[in-house]
Design a protein around this motif. Structure first.
Motif, short mmCIF file in Angstrom:
data_model
loop_
_atom_site.label_atom_id
_atom_site.label_comp_id
_atom_site.label_asym_id
_atom_site.label_seq_id
_atom_site.Cartn_x
_atom_site.Cartn_y
_atom_site.Cartn_z
N MET A 1 0.82 -1.18 0.00
CA MET A 1 0.00 0.00 0.00
C MET A 1 0.87 1.26 0.00
SD MET A 1 -2.97 1.03 -0.08
CE MET A 1 -4.27 2.00 0.47
N LEU A 2 1.93 1.24 0.81
CA LEU A 2 2.84 2.38 0.87
C LEU A 2 3.51 2.64 -0.48
CD1 LEU A 2 4.17 4.56 2.60
CD2 LEU A 2 5.92 2.89 3.20
N VAL A 3 3.82 1.57 -1.18
CA VAL A 3 4.47 1.71 -2.49
C VAL A 3 3.52 2.39 -3.48
CG1 VAL A 3 5.44 0.43 -4.43
CG2 VAL A 3 5.96 -0.27 -2.10
N VAL A 4 2.27 2.00 -3.43
CA VAL A 4 1.28 2.61 -4.34
C VAL A 4 1.11 4.09 -4.02
CG1 VAL A 4 -1.14 2.56 -5.04
CG2 VAL A 4 0.09 0.41 -4.71
N GLN A 36 12.25 14.59 -13.08
CA GLN A 36 12.83 13.78 -12.01
C GLN A 36 11.80 12.97 -11.25
OE1 GLN A 36 14.96 16.46 -9.45
NE2 GLN A 36 16.86 16.23 -10.60
N TRP A 37 10.63 13.52 -11.02
CA TRP A 37 9.64 12.80 -10.21
C TRP A 37 9.23 11.46 -10.79
CZ3 TRP A 37 9.19 13.34 -5.36
CH2 TRP A 37 9.41 14.56 -4.75
N PRO A 38 9.05 11.31 -12.10
CA PRO A 38 8.76 9.96 -12.61
C PRO A 38 9.91 8.98 -12.37
CG PRO A 38 8.10 11.60 -14.21
CD PRO A 38 8.85 12.32 -13.14
N ALA A 39 11.14 9.49 -12.39
CA ALA A 39 12.27 8.61 -12.08
C ALA A 39 12.20 8.13 -10.63
CB ALA A 39 13.59 9.33 -12.35
N PHE A 40 11.81 9.02 -9.73
CA PHE A 40 11.64 8.62 -8.34
C PHE A 40 10.54 7.58 -8.20
CE2 PHE A 40 13.15 13.11 -7.04
CZ PHE A 40 14.47 12.73 -7.22
N ALA A 41 9.45 7.76 -8.95
CA ALA A 41 8.35 6.79 -8.91
C ALA A 41 8.83 5.43 -9.41
CB ALA A 41 7.19 7.29 -9.76
N ALA A 42 9.62 5.42 -10.47
CA ALA A 42 10.15 4.16 -11.00
C ALA A 42 11.08 3.51 -9.98
CB ALA A 42 10.88 4.40 -12.31
N PHE A 43 11.87 4.31 -9.28
CA PHE A 43 12.76 3.75 -8.27
C PHE A 43 11.99 3.13 -7.12
CE2 PHE A 43 15.18 4.05 -4.33
CZ PHE A 43 16.26 3.23 -4.67
N VAL A 45 9.12 1.62 -7.28
CA VAL A 45 8.65 0.32 -7.76
C VAL A 45 9.81 -0.67 -7.84
CG1 VAL A 45 7.63 -0.90 -9.72
CG2 VAL A 45 6.69 1.30 -8.97
N TYR A 46 10.97 -0.23 -8.36
CA TYR A 46 12.13 -1.10 -8.47
C TYR A 46 12.60 -1.57 -7.09
CZ TYR A 46 16.97 -2.52 -8.75
OH TYR A 46 18.14 -3.22 -8.60
N ALA A 47 12.67 -0.65 -6.14
CA ALA A 47 13.14 -1.00 -4.80
C ALA A 47 12.19 -2.00 -4.13
CB ALA A 47 13.29 0.25 -3.95
N TYR A 48 10.89 -1.80 -4.30
CA TYR A 48 9.94 -2.74 -3.72
C TYR A 48 10.07 -4.11 -4.36
CZ TYR A 48 5.61 -5.03 -2.45
OH TYR A 48 4.70 -5.93 -2.00
N ARG A 49 10.19 -4.14 -5.67
CA ARG A 49 10.34 -5.42 -6.36
C ARG A 49 11.61 -6.13 -5.91
NH1 ARG A 49 12.66 -8.11 -10.10
NH2 ARG A 49 11.62 -9.46 -11.57
N ARG A 50 12.70 -5.40 -5.78
CA ARG A 50 13.97 -5.99 -5.34
C ARG A 50 13.84 -6.52 -3.91
NH1 ARG A 50 18.14 -8.75 -6.89
NH2 ARG A 50 20.03 -8.19 -5.82
N PHE A 51 13.16 -5.79 -3.06
CA PHE A 51 12.94 -6.24 -1.69
C PHE A 51 12.15 -7.55 -1.67
CE2 PHE A 51 10.16 -6.26 2.07
CZ PHE A 51 11.12 -6.31 3.06
#
Length: 123
Positions: A1-4, A36-43, A45-51
């Protein structure tokens, strides 16, 4: 939920910065933030997936363990050699050639001064 929530917030901030850029008082800084903000959004998602992958796959965790990769040896020619230890009397260490730079001469003079102070304290 936090990721969304973080993903939507980043995209919302990107949209807000884009509208600020398109306004009459918008600047290039607003455009930069809008990109920059879309790059932060992509990060996010990437960080959550990696976790999630690291939590569920022990093989991925083992790949990150430094013990499994072994020690990395540094080749001897990578680092400069250490200077040789000086030996001899204190007075001979401070001798400077005639063609030495002014900084070397000042350094040697300061070392002689410290040596003299050390001799006086020893008495």
């Amino acid at each position: 939920m936090l990721v969304v929530v973080a993903f939507v917030a980043c995209l919302g901030l990107a949209w807000w910065q884009w509208t600020r850029f398109e306004s009459t008082d918008g600047t290039g800084q607003n455009l930069g933030y809008a990109l920059q903000w879309p790059a932060f959004a992509a990060f996010v998602v990437y960080a959550y997936r990696r976790f999630v992958v690291l939590e569920s796959d022990p093989e991925e965790v083992a790949k990150l363990d430094p013990a499994t990769r072994g020690a990395t040896e540094i080749r001897p020619d990578v680092l400069p050699p250490r200077p040789a230890a000086r030996t001899g009397a204190v007075d001979k260490v401070d001798e400077v050639d005639d063609d030495a730079s002014p900084e070397d001469r000042a350094h040697a003079e300061y070392n002689r001064y410290l040596s003299e102070l050390a001799r006086r304290d020893a008495r």
